[in-house]
Motif scaffolding. Structure first.
Motif, PDB file in Angstrom:
ATOM      1  N   MET A   1      44.266 -20.786  36.459  1.00 39.65           N
ATOM      2  CA  MET A   1      45.293 -21.380  35.596  1.00 39.65           C
ATOM      3  C   MET A   1      44.664 -22.448  34.723  1.00 39.65           C
ATOM      4  SD  MET A   1      47.423 -24.270  35.196  1.00 39.65           S
ATOM      5  CE  MET A   1      48.526 -25.082  36.348  1.00 39.65           C
TER       6      MET A   1
ATOM      7  N   ARG B   1      53.635 -19.789  30.874  1.00 39.35           N
ATOM      8  CA  ARG B   1      54.547 -20.773  31.474  1.00 39.35           C
ATOM      9  C   ARG B   1      55.314 -21.463  30.363  1.00 39.35           C
ATOM     10  NH1 ARG B   1      49.302 -22.083  32.910  1.00 39.35           N
ATOM     11  NH2 ARG B   1      49.607 -23.981  31.706  1.00 39.35           N
TER      12      ARG B   1
ATOM     13  N   ARG C   1      62.165 -32.089  26.484  1.00 39.90           N
ATOM     14  CA  ARG C   1      62.353 -32.941  27.656  1.00 39.90           C
ATOM     15  C   ARG C   1      62.423 -34.409  27.246  1.00 39.90           C
ATOM     16  NH1 ARG C   1      58.680 -28.948  29.236  1.00 39.90           N
ATOM     17  NH2 ARG C   1      56.970 -30.114  28.356  1.00 39.90           N
TER      18      ARG C   1
ATOM     19  N   LYS D   1      60.690 -28.198  34.920  1.00 42.32           N
ATOM     20  CA  LYS D   1      60.716 -29.651  35.145  1.00 42.32           C
ATOM     21  C   LYS D   1      61.778 -30.315  34.269  1.00 42.32           C
ATOM     22  CE  LYS D   1      56.749 -30.550  32.103  1.00 42.32           C
ATOM     23  NZ  LYS D   1      55.877 -29.381  32.117  1.00 42.32           N
TER      24      LYS D   1
ATOM     25  N   ALA E   1      59.047 -22.855  33.200  1.00 44.66           N
ATOM     26  CA  ALA E   1      58.650 -24.200  33.651  1.00 44.66           C
ATOM     27  C   ALA E   1      59.908 -25.070  33.600  1.00 44.66           C
ATOM     28  CB  ALA E   1      57.557 -24.758  32.742  1.00 44.66           C
TER      29      ALA E   1
ATOM     30  N   GLY F   1      58.579 -23.748  28.993  1.00 49.24           N
ATOM     31  CA  GLY F   1      59.658 -24.687  29.289  1.00 49.24           C
ATOM     32  C   GLY F   1      60.471 -25.005  28.050  1.00 49.24           C
TER      33      GLY F   1
HETATM   34  C1  LIG Z   1      55.709 -28.288  31.385  1.00 44.83           C
HETATM   35  C2  LIG Z   1      54.635 -27.324  31.662  1.00 44.83           C
HETATM   36  C3  LIG Z   1      54.578 -26.101  31.005  1.00 44.83           C
HETATM   37  C4  LIG Z   1      55.553 -25.688  29.925  1.00 44.83           C
HETATM   38  O1  LIG Z   1      55.335 -26.434  28.766  1.00 44.83           O
HETATM   39  P1  LIG Z   1      56.249 -26.237  27.489  1.00 44.83           P
HETATM   40  O2  LIG Z   1      55.421 -26.759  26.384  1.00 44.83           O
HETATM   41  O3  LIG Z   1      57.489 -27.022  27.724  1.00 44.83           O
HETATM   42  O4  LIG Z   1      56.525 -24.792  27.343  1.00 44.83           O
HETATM   43  C5  LIG Z   1      53.546 -25.236  31.349  1.00 44.83           C
HETATM   44  N1  LIG Z   1      52.630 -25.555  32.287  1.00 44.83           N
HETATM   45  C6  LIG Z   1      52.653 -26.722  32.933  1.00 44.83           C
HETATM   46  C7  LIG Z   1      51.624 -26.994  33.951  1.00 44.83           C
HETATM   47  C8  LIG Z   1      53.655 -27.638  32.651  1.00 44.83           C
HETATM   48  O5  LIG Z   1      53.666 -28.806  33.283  1.00 44.83           O
END
Ligand SMILES: *Cc1c(COP(=O)(O)O)cnc(C)c1O
Length: 244
Positions: A163, A222, A231, A37, A35, A224
């Motif tokens: 999802m 997913r 972030r 972003k 992810a 990030g």
């Molecule tokens: C940002 C995001 C993630 C990842 O989240 P983290 O906690 O940073 O791992 C997963 N799914 C969606 C829809 C997101 O927006």
């Protein structure tokens, strides 16, 4: 910097492996989606070059901005954010193979119309709101089956699964309930044996709850923060429709 990202990925792989051992699953059933972003293209490239090529953005604008520098490295784009209908045309310019956040009929219809015009198809996951939080997008679990039945009639949209974003909570059993609910909806849909509907993918689990999601049947996690770091924007910036 580079090493940090790669070390983090190594840690994630260990977490995936352990969760698989605990739940008697094979780790190659789990796809790791990054992810990305707020992450600059240069940092994303480090992961792509190491072979982690499944990535997803939440906003069309970011997809657009990073596309130029990322397109030189082969990768797969999914879309995981709230999609406004006026962004569909733009989104389809950037080689997104799967929209994981399809959560309403008017959006489905409009994506279909555009795809028909472009003579293309796209994979979709239906996003289900399993935590019942108003701040989260997604069709309610009780309406998910109906939405799947409708979307199945649009031949440009290839449904591949579901999802969800689990509840943000330290109480693991409450989080687990969300993932179980998604699995439950999946099983109900599978039993209906609908034409043009495949249900092999369950996209659930993020940095904080991926183990629980894997134990409950996730096929795509997913991640990030655990790879790219914290972030600067609050997630409401991405998840709440009233904040642009
Ligand atoms: C940002 C995001 C993630 C990842 O989240 P983290 O906690 O940073 O791992 C997963 N799914 C969606 C829809 C997101 O927006």
């Amino acid at each position: 910097m580079n090493e940090e990202i790669l070390n983090n990925i190594t840690d994630i792989r260990k977490r995936i492996n352990n969760a698989c051992i605990n739940s008697n699953r094979n780790s190659n059933e789990i796809k790791l989606l990054l992810a990305t972003k707020t992450v600059p293209a240069e940092r994303i490239k480090i992961a792509l070059q190491a072979g982690y090529t499944l990535i997803a953005e939440n906003k069309v604008q970011e997809l657009k901005e990073k596309n130029e520098s990322l397109k030189e490295i082969l990768h797969t784009n999914h879309f995981i954010g709230h999609l406004q209908t006026n962004k569909i045309k733009d989104l389809l310019k950037y080689n997104v193979s799967c929209i994981q956040s399809l959560d309403r009929w008017d959006l489905a219809k409009k994506i279909h119309q555009r795809l028909e015009f472009e003579n293309k198809t796209i994979e979709v996951l239906i996003q289900v709101n399993t935590s019942f939080e108003e701040s989260k997008f997604g069709v309610g679990p009780d309406n998910a089956i109906e939405l799947v039945k409708q979307v199945a009639k649009l031949e440009t949209l290839k449904i591949k699964g579901l999802m969800t974003i689990g509840l943000f909570s330290a109480e693991t059993e409450k989080v687990r309930k969300c993932f179980r609910l998604l699995k439950d909806v999946q099983q109900k849909i599978v039993a209906l044996n609908l034409p043009n509907v495949e249900m092999q993918e369950l996209s659930m689990g993020m940095s904080g709850d991926m183990e629980i999601a894997i134990e409950e049947g996730a096929t795509i996690i997913r991640v990030g923060t655990a790879i790219f770091g914290k972030r600067i924007y609050p997630d409401s910036y991405y998840w709440n429709e009233t904040i642009k």
